[in-house]
Each structure stands twice: as C-alpha cells, then as structure tokens.
Motif scaffolding. Sequence first.
Motif, mmCIF file in Angstrom:
data_model
loop_
_atom_site.group_PDB
_atom_site.id
_atom_site.type_symbol
_atom_site.label_atom_id
_atom_site.label_comp_id
_atom_site.label_asym_id
_atom_site.label_seq_id
_atom_site.Cartn_x
_atom_site.Cartn_y
_atom_site.Cartn_z
ATOM 1 N N GLU A 196 16.694 1.133 2.244
ATOM 2 C CA GLU A 196 16.630 -0.337 2.201
ATOM 3 C C GLU A 196 15.704 -0.874 1.118
ATOM 4 O O GLU A 196 15.695 -2.067 0.840
ATOM 5 C CB GLU A 196 16.191 -0.881 3.576
ATOM 6 C CG GLU A 196 17.218 -0.613 4.657
ATOM 7 C CD GLU A 196 16.723 -0.959 6.060
ATOM 8 O OE1 GLU A 196 15.824 -1.831 6.182
ATOM 9 O OE2 GLU A 196 17.206 -0.341 7.025
ATOM 10 N N ASN A 197 14.882 -0.024 0.546
ATOM 11 C CA ASN A 197 13.947 -0.520 -0.466
ATOM 12 C C ASN A 197 13.942 0.397 -1.702
ATOM 13 O O ASN A 197 12.915 0.594 -2.343
ATOM 14 C CB ASN A 197 12.534 -0.607 0.163
ATOM 15 C CG ASN A 197 11.566 -1.355 -0.729
ATOM 16 O OD1 ASN A 197 11.962 -2.271 -1.437
ATOM 17 N ND2 ASN A 197 10.305 -0.930 -0.735
ATOM 18 N N SER A 198 15.117 0.908 -1.990
ATOM 19 C CA SER A 198 15.212 1.934 -3.037
ATOM 20 C C SER A 198 14.842 1.410 -4.421
ATOM 21 O O SER A 198 15.129 0.281 -4.780
ATOM 22 C CB SER A 198 16.640 2.480 -3.083
ATOM 23 O OG SER A 198 16.758 3.402 -4.142
ATOM 24 N N LYS A 199 14.197 2.256 -5.184
ATOM 25 C CA LYS A 199 13.913 1.953 -6.599
ATOM 26 C C LYS A 199 14.628 2.953 -7.515
ATOM 27 O O LYS A 199 14.374 2.990 -8.714
ATOM 28 C CB LYS A 199 12.403 2.028 -6.868
ATOM 29 C CG LYS A 199 11.556 1.075 -6.038
ATOM 30 C CD LYS A 199 11.687 -0.362 -6.504
ATOM 31 C CE LYS A 199 10.800 -1.325 -5.712
ATOM 32 N NZ LYS A 199 11.359 -1.604 -4.359
ATOM 33 N N VAL A 200 15.511 3.738 -6.936
ATOM 34 C CA VAL A 200 16.052 4.881 -7.694
ATOM 35 C C VAL A 200 16.843 4.458 -8.936
ATOM 36 O O VAL A 200 16.792 5.137 -9.969
ATOM 37 C CB VAL A 200 16.861 5.818 -6.762
ATOM 38 C CG1 VAL A 200 18.188 5.210 -6.338
ATOM 39 C CG2 VAL A 200 17.061 7.187 -7.410
ATOM 40 N N MET A 201 17.555 3.322 -8.849
ATOM 41 C CA MET A 201 18.344 2.910 -10.012
ATOM 42 C C MET A 201 17.448 2.458 -11.159
ATOM 43 O O MET A 201 17.767 2.659 -12.330
ATOM 44 C CB MET A 201 19.331 1.798 -9.645
ATOM 45 C CG MET A 201 20.473 2.267 -8.755
ATOM 46 S SD MET A 201 21.416 3.681 -9.427
ATOM 47 C CE MET A 201 22.541 2.858 -10.553
ATOM 48 N N ASN A 202 16.330 1.851 -10.806
ATOM 49 C CA ASN A 202 15.395 1.435 -11.844
ATOM 50 C C ASN A 202 14.761 2.653 -12.523
ATOM 51 O O ASN A 202 14.560 2.676 -13.735
ATOM 52 C CB ASN A 202 14.328 0.516 -11.253
ATOM 53 C CG ASN A 202 13.450 -0.080 -12.340
ATOM 54 O OD1 ASN A 202 12.343 0.399 -12.564
ATOM 55 N ND2 ASN A 202 13.964 -1.073 -13.049
ATOM 56 N N LEU A 203 14.477 3.679 -11.724
ATOM 57 C CA LEU A 203 13.945 4.921 -12.300
ATOM 58 C C LEU A 203 14.975 5.531 -13.254
ATOM 59 O O LEU A 203 14.656 5.912 -14.383
ATOM 60 C CB LEU A 203 13.594 5.921 -11.200
ATOM 61 C CG LEU A 203 12.556 5.445 -10.159
ATOM 62 C CD1 LEU A 203 12.366 6.510 -9.084
ATOM 63 C CD2 LEU A 203 11.232 5.096 -10.824
ATOM 64 N N ALA A 204 16.232 5.572 -12.788
ATOM 65 C CA ALA A 204 17.298 6.154 -13.611
ATOM 66 C C ALA A 204 17.485 5.353 -14.895
ATOM 67 O O ALA A 204 17.736 5.929 -15.962
ATOM 68 C CB ALA A 204 18.595 6.212 -12.812
ATOM 69 N N TYR A 205 17.362 4.023 -14.791
ATOM 70 C CA TYR A 205 17.476 3.153 -15.980
ATOM 71 C C TYR A 205 16.434 3.534 -17.025
ATOM 72 O O TYR A 205 16.728 3.630 -18.219
ATOM 73 C CB TYR A 205 17.334 1.696 -15.540
ATOM 74 C CG TYR A 205 16.981 0.712 -16.635
ATOM 75 C CD1 TYR A 205 17.919 0.347 -17.604
ATOM 76 C CD2 TYR A 205 15.714 0.125 -16.682
ATOM 77 C CE1 TYR A 205 17.595 -0.569 -18.599
ATOM 78 C CE2 TYR A 205 15.381 -0.795 -17.669
ATOM 79 C CZ TYR A 205 16.323 -1.132 -18.636
ATOM 80 O OH TYR A 205 16.005 -2.027 -19.615
ATOM 81 N N HIS A 206 15.202 3.786 -16.591
ATOM 82 C CA HIS A 206 14.145 4.141 -17.540
ATOM 83 C C HIS A 206 14.387 5.522 -18.161
ATOM 84 O O HIS A 206 14.114 5.722 -19.344
ATOM 85 C CB HIS A 206 12.775 4.081 -16.862
ATOM 86 C CG HIS A 206 12.245 2.682 -16.805
ATOM 87 N ND1 HIS A 206 11.576 2.092 -17.848
ATOM 88 C CD2 HIS A 206 12.350 1.730 -15.844
ATOM 89 C CE1 HIS A 206 11.257 0.847 -17.529
ATOM 90 N NE2 HIS A 206 11.719 0.596 -16.313
#
Lengths: 525, 525
Positions: A39-49
């Motif tokens: 519910e509070n994932s940051k994984v896509m932002n990590l992948a973007y970087h």
Amino acid sequence: MMMKKFTTTMFALSICLYAGAQESVDMAAVQKIRKEGLENSKVMNLAYHITDVSGPRLSNSPGLKRAQDWAIKQFNEWGLKNVHLEAWGNFGKGWQVEKYYAATTLPYYHPIIASPKAWTPGTNGPIKSEVVLIKADTITDLDKYKGKLAGKIVMFDQMSNAALQNSYKADAVRHTDEALEKMAKDTLQVRRGGRPAGNNNQMAMMLKMRETRAAMVKLLLEEKVGLILTYARGSYGTFFTSNGASYALDAAPVSPELEVSSEDFLHMLRLLKGGEKVEMEAEIKTSYFDKDPQGYNVIAEIPGTDKKLKDELVMIGGHYDSWHSGTGATDNAAGSAVMMEAMRILKSIDFKPKRTIRIALWSSEEQGLFGSKGYVTKHFGDSKTMVLTPDQKKISAYYNLDNGTGAIRGIYLQGNVAAGPIFQSWLAPFSDIGAKTVTVNNTGGTDHQSFDAVGIPGFQFVQDPMDYNTRTHHSNMDTYDRLVEEDLKRSATIVASFVYNTSERAAQIPRKELPTPPPATAARP
Amino acid sequence: MMMKKFTTTMFALSICLYAGAQESVDMAAVQKIRKEGLENSKVMNLAYHITDVSGPRLSNSPGLKRAQDWAIKQFNEWGLKNVHLEAWGNFGKGWQVEKYYAATTLPYYHPIIASPKAWTPGTNGPIKSEVVLIKADTITDLDKYKGKLAGKIVMFDQMSNAALQNSYKADAVRHTDEALEKMAKDTLQVRRGGRPAGNNNQMAMMLKMRETRAAMVKLLLEEKVGLILTYARGSYGTFFTSNGASYALDAAPVSPELEVSSEDFLHMLRLLKGGEKVEMEAEIKTSYFDKDPQGYNVIAEIPGTDKKLKDELVMIGGHYDSWHSGTGATDNAAGSAVMMEAMRILKSIDFKPKRTIRIALWSSEEQGLFGSKGYVTKHFGDSKTMVLTPDQKKISAYYNLDNGTGAIRGIYLQGNVAAGPIFQSWLAPFSDIGAKTVTVNNTGGTDHQSFDAVGIPGFQFVQDPMDYNTRTHHSNMDTYDRLVEEDLKRSATIVASFVYNTSERAAQIPRKELPTPPPATAARP
C-alpha cells in the motif's frame, strides 16, 4: 541474468521434499510488511532512478557509477548502516556509446536500428562506403579480399536462411497453475557442463568455422576495415546485444562492429545477394574508461540487535549492471529495485532484526557473476579450493532476484530439501497473491550460485516469465516501460517477509552437504 | 489499407445468402492455375522488387516512381498489353526522408527510434537543444512560452498515462474455423458515418482541445521551434507513422515534427516530469517533389478474345503506395505482388480470356483512395452525382487485395447476395488450402469501395489477419520479413482462378441495386 554458455546434460535425482514440522510465522509482522509493501510502495520510483535517470549500466561504465552513487545516497537517506562501495577485484575497462548513426544511402535512404557491440571502437568520424558482402567458407576464400577492404563497411552471408517468423505466441506469459504444480513435484535436475555426446562431426565443423572466423577477424583488422555489420537476434525493432571485444586493459585491438536489427540486416543482405548496390553512411563514437579497473558492489546493512545473533547475517541481492542498448530494466533494475524496496520496507516498519541484514547490488554479473564471486571469495571462501572463512558459518542464507519483472510465485531450493518445509510455511501468507510454489529444483545463471558454490544456502525465487526471454533479456527494449508495478510490489513484500523470518529464526537455514571442488579433469571445455 | 477515420454506427440487416443453382467450374483450368501458382510461384521475387529494391512508396515520392517504372517493365516482359502509367488527377507534392538522426545527450547518450512525420520539413542542419515540456490546457497557458522556444526541441505532456502493457496475446493470428463459420452466417453490417449519440460534452471538449492544439501549432511555427516530438503508437521498437502536414502544393508551412517510438518518447517524458534536464541533438533532412503534381496508376491488360465479350472487363488491383517508415510490405506490396502474380499465372498458362483482364496498381490510396476514385470517375462514373459512363455496364467485377500477407480464406460480398452462390462454387476447389468462406458482409477502407460506389461489383477477399493490426499496418516494421510465402502463393492462385471464371462466365457478375447519391444533409461531419 547472464547468458548461459554451456550445453548442459540433465541428471534427474529422485529427491522428494521432506514434510517436516510446521514452521511458526509471526503474522503480525507479515501484516505490517504487507501493508507497507503493497500500500505504500516506492519500488517504481526506485526502478525509475536505476533505469531512466542512470541509464545503461554496463560494467565499469559511467552509467553504473551514476546508479551506484545514487544507491549509496538512497541507502544513507533511509538510515541504513555500513553503506559503502566495496571493490571485489580487477575488472578492466568501462565503455559507453557517445554517438550512434547509421543509414543506407543506396538504393535509397533508410535509417538503421542497431547498436555498437560492447567494447568495440568507433569509426573515427563519419564514414560512407559501399557495403561489401564477404563470402568465405575457408581461410583461402579470404585471399580475394586482401587489399580491398580498407575503410569499407562489410557484412557476412550469415543468417541468410533466417526467416523472421510471424509470432503466433504471446510475447508475455505468466506461469499457469498447472505449470506451478508440475514445478512443485519436480525432481532435482543437476546441470553439468560438458560437450553433448555423439556429435564429433558438428564439433569439428564448429572448430573449423571458428578458425575461419578468427582468420577473418584478423584480416579485417589488418585491412583497416571501416565497420563490420553483424546480425542481431530479435524482431519487430527489438534486438539483443552482446559484447564484441574484451574489456581487459590489455585487450588486443578489434575492428568497429555494429549489431544490426534483424530487419535491417536481412534487408541489406537480400539486396546484396540480389545484385543491388548497397551504400551506407555511419558515425560511431565510443569511449573507454580505464582509470580505475576495479569492480565494485554496493553494500548496506540493517544491523542485528540480538546479543548472540547480531554477528550472523542474512543477505539479499541482485546484480545492478546491465547491457548497453536498453536501460537494463528487467535485467536487472527490477531485481535491484525489489531488493532495495525490501530493505526500505523493513526499515520503515522500524524492524530491529536479531541477525544483521545486508544488501548487495552486484556488478559484472553479465560477464560471469564476477561481483558476487569476488565478494564471496573475499568474505566466505574460495569455491575452487573450498578453503572457507569463519564467516561462512555465520551467514544463514542469501536470497537473489534476477528473472525480470514477473512477480514471485515461489522459490527454487537448489536441492536444499531441508529448507522446503520452512519456505512452504513462509510462503503460506502470500498464497492469495499467487506465491506458493516450492520446488527442489535448481535455477542458474545468476548470483545465488556464487554462494551455493561455497556451501551457503543461496536461493533465487520463481518468477512469472512475462516477456523476459522473448523481448527484454539483453535487448534494446529492456526499458522502464516493461516493469509491472503490481508484480514488483508483491515481490518486494515477499522478499521482506523472507528476510524478516530468516533473521528472526532461532536456527539458521539448514545447509546441504558441502560441495566438493570439481576435479581438474571435469573442467569445462 | 488506409486508416478508417470516422466513428461508425452499425445497422444489422437480415439478408441471407440465396442458395441458387450450382455454378459450373472448369476444373482443368483450375488445375493448371494451381500448378503454376503453387509450384512455380514468382510472388516473393515480385514482392522483393516492390519492397526491398524500390523502398518506401509514399504518394508521388521517388520510391513510388521506382516501383511503378519496374512494374511497367515487368508487365511488358510478360507480354501484357496496353501497359501504361495513367494519371488519375492532381495529387500534390511527393516527399521523402534524406537524413534522420536523433539522440538524447543528457542525462546520457541514447539514440532515438523515430521517423519524421510525412510531409514535414527538416531541421535545416544539425540542432541541439534542451527538450522543453509544454504544458498547456488552454490557449492562455501558451503565453508563458512566447519568445522562449526559438530553435528548441519541444514535446507535449501527452500519453503520460500510457503504460505499455506486456503483450499477453500473440501478435499474429489466423482465422479459426469457428470465426470463419460465424462470418459465413453474418448478416450485412451497413456502416454509416455520423457522430455517436449523447456525447455533447465529449464533443465540446474535443473541439476545445483542437482549438488549443491549433493555437499551439501556430505559436510553435511563429516561434520558429526547432523540432516537435510526438508520441507514436506501438511498442518494442515498432512504431506507427502518419502524415504531419498537407501534401498540397500550396500547403501552409509547418514546423519540423518527429514521430517518436513510445519507449523513447515516454523515457524523455518521465525524465522531464521527474525534474531531470533532457538534452537532444537531431539532424533531419526531407525533400519535396513538386515538378509533377499529378498522381498515376499502373495499368496493364490481357486483352479479351471473344468477339462479343472482349470489350467487357474483369479488373483486379491493389494499392501500390505505402507509408514512409517501412517498405510497405503488407500494406500493400503483398496485395500488389499477389495481383501481379495472378496476371503472370494467367499469362504463363497461355490463357486467352473471353473478356479483357485489366490490372491496376493504385496510388494515393493512403490519403483517401484517390487513385482508384480518380480512375473510376474517369472511366465509369461519378459517385457524387451518379452520372455513369457507358463503360460502367461493361465491367463484370473488380477484385481487390489489401489486408496484409495473410492467405485468402474467402470473400466479402459487400451485400451482393446474388454473387454468393457463384463465389461459393468458385471457392470449392480451394477448400483444401483453407479458402471457403463467403460472407454477405462489407469490409471497408480500401479501393473496392471506389467501384462499389458507382454500382460495379467490387470485392475484397477475407484474409488471415496475421500481425497486420498489431505490428505492420503503417509501421516501421512493415518489411519484406513479414511476408509469408505460402500465403501469398495461395492468394495469387485463388485470385487467378476467380479472374479466369469471371472472364469466361456467360453472364456478368450480378449487380446490387444502384446506390443513390447521399443527400447533402447526410454529409459526414
């Protein structure tokens, strides 16, 4: 995931999973992890970087360096400890593309989809030349080209029988329930390198072809050829890349070489074989980076807090390096982002683990698992001699992720039968999101093998295949677009939970018998 | 096949096929045609010349001219008669790409897969600029950009919600038996242009967006923008192209515009929205050809030999023009090569037809069926006024092929119920190669409509869909590689047989009632 290079022979061993006592699971902790991860994932932002912002991350390239620097910054921001770049040994040169342009100018203008092969030199400015089709089955056949190829763009009569078939199968697939059930019932497949039996003729032919090829490469270099065009596997604008030269500091010089998408390669080949004149212009610039030939892994920790267990380890990781024509999204920004996110989840639920949790983002996996092998050799032992360090006993398990964007559907035991019932219990809270399969089987080609080789329980998860083998693995289309958010979220949540369980478990994960070092006679050809 | 532009509403009319008397078929002739078409086919060589050798064949471009000149030569070599280029009316300018180069230089170097939009100008030499993301919902929003865009490369915040989904469906498909059976039982679907009901809000929003868009285009031109980047539909390196400017001789000037593959467009868009600086370099050169604004079709004949019937006609054709980023292999070198091959087959079995057989390779189909419309208006009548020529009664039928490489599986009757039993008999000898379906239904979007519009029986065949809609129709990947030899052979054989039967049949193909010219009030919006 690196390319598997050797023909393997399969030996089926009938080993069944031992159905042991039920492993207890801290469901409150799992709930916290699920909430944060789903519910509070940051994984896509990590992948973007890792992908968009950093770019291609070929070993020792500036792109890898950018991504490593960012990871260090990110780990520090999260409050992880012992965050550092750690040298694993000598790699060689970095390399990157600074300019790529190629097009046919005869029989008409057509821009070419292609990429320089990794570690090949550029064209030293713009070049323009007739494309010469080299037909040579033997070394003697090459004589007729002597003195005629300086500055020329050349191609070989390869793949002329290749017809790009229409694709009647979907590019992307998920494991079916049936496939997973079959996997759960699998017996252990031991892969052993070695030449396939009964093909001495093929082998002789291959050696002869290699000899001719080597003579050709030498001739082309001596002739100062302008550019070599090579057929790249793939279709519909997707092409798969590889390296075309050694990354060693003292590597012998090679000719500039372009890996050309199948459509554009076959287009020129058909025209040349049809007797048409093909002319091309190109400008390729590449750079080498040799100031620091050492390779580095990114390391960070959540320190253990239990008096007795804090010196013990749980490790997770994935390789961070990629090939150069895409941004290595599924191979392996996906696995790297999931492992980083697992650390973030554990940190954000304020978890104080008993054992120390350590993440490693490996480099030079694509050239031979070098980053993880170097790390393991230094910290845990040498797989060649089986001389082990005291720390080898202090690491409970290593978990790896490197099979693309597909969600985790289970785990490979790598023949570690005793770990089966434990993992079965740990997966139980995730059967609602499709992860439930424990298979005794092996999977290869990536960094858990470095740990497994020195007797440390090293695991890779079972993932949905998606379009990994058809479209993204080592291709120019391995980009952020291919990442499926829901899949990465689920994977990070499951990994975080496995790490939690491993760090809190009274005992370490059971081990297989120590492997014996391979005798000299069993060396791969 | 041109793009269908208008929303259509379907009206189902319950018309069933009339099961009439069995049509006799000359099986000896069919056998000869099969032998030549299936065992001695030249269709792939024809397709090679239209695609690889000629190149892209945009209306009035040098590529189309090359292909037309070659077809004339080929028809003459076969001994066809009345071989000529025939002007169909005024088209406008030709256009072609002379140079395409584009790459990001910040945050790192990355070559871009893209194509200039047809009929747009070049960059007037190499340019390099920060990429500016223009955010404007209203005309007033544009004010902030005034005086700031000269020489800049710009993109719009479009498609930002586009996630390139993994493809869980196969790109290429063939019709199943079930689909064909359903088609055979279909009732006639009449397509009528018109705005969909009950969406006044959507309509108003669309008009407003169009107004803003027009103001934007005007501003960008006034500002002397360097290059506009536009999102191109497609994925995995395939992108679909279109035109970006008018081909009229007096067309208003427009800005240079690049249609960028989805991966590369979204890559830059994500970076810009993430606050990163994106810099690009590009060099685009395009040329216009306006010396002769007329459009031409290629025409050739096998003259009729029956005293009474030789002035009557059977026509076959397909459009020869293509879009510019591929070589128009499935759209429509495939149909053109099949129709040419059908003529070759008939000529090579030394067929002396009763009625004259005429082939037409149309141009400017992609811009609105112009080549066939112009030809039909000149020879047979005006569909607007329904004033017909005497020759309108002398043509028995027109057969068209323009749905890609897929084999013929049957024929669309376009509502011509009386032709059903005839075609059913003619297809019977080809059920072993999968062609057996007669559907009363319509298909649109291509040149048989020009004939149908003036009351001439005009037909398009049912073809296997293959990867036409997913990968090749108007894409950069519409290349020779996509052509399936066995399919093209079968199609040419079936067409040759239909032409044979039509030319030898005692009576002409029955006709539908003459269409009434649409009243002025029913004009499309």
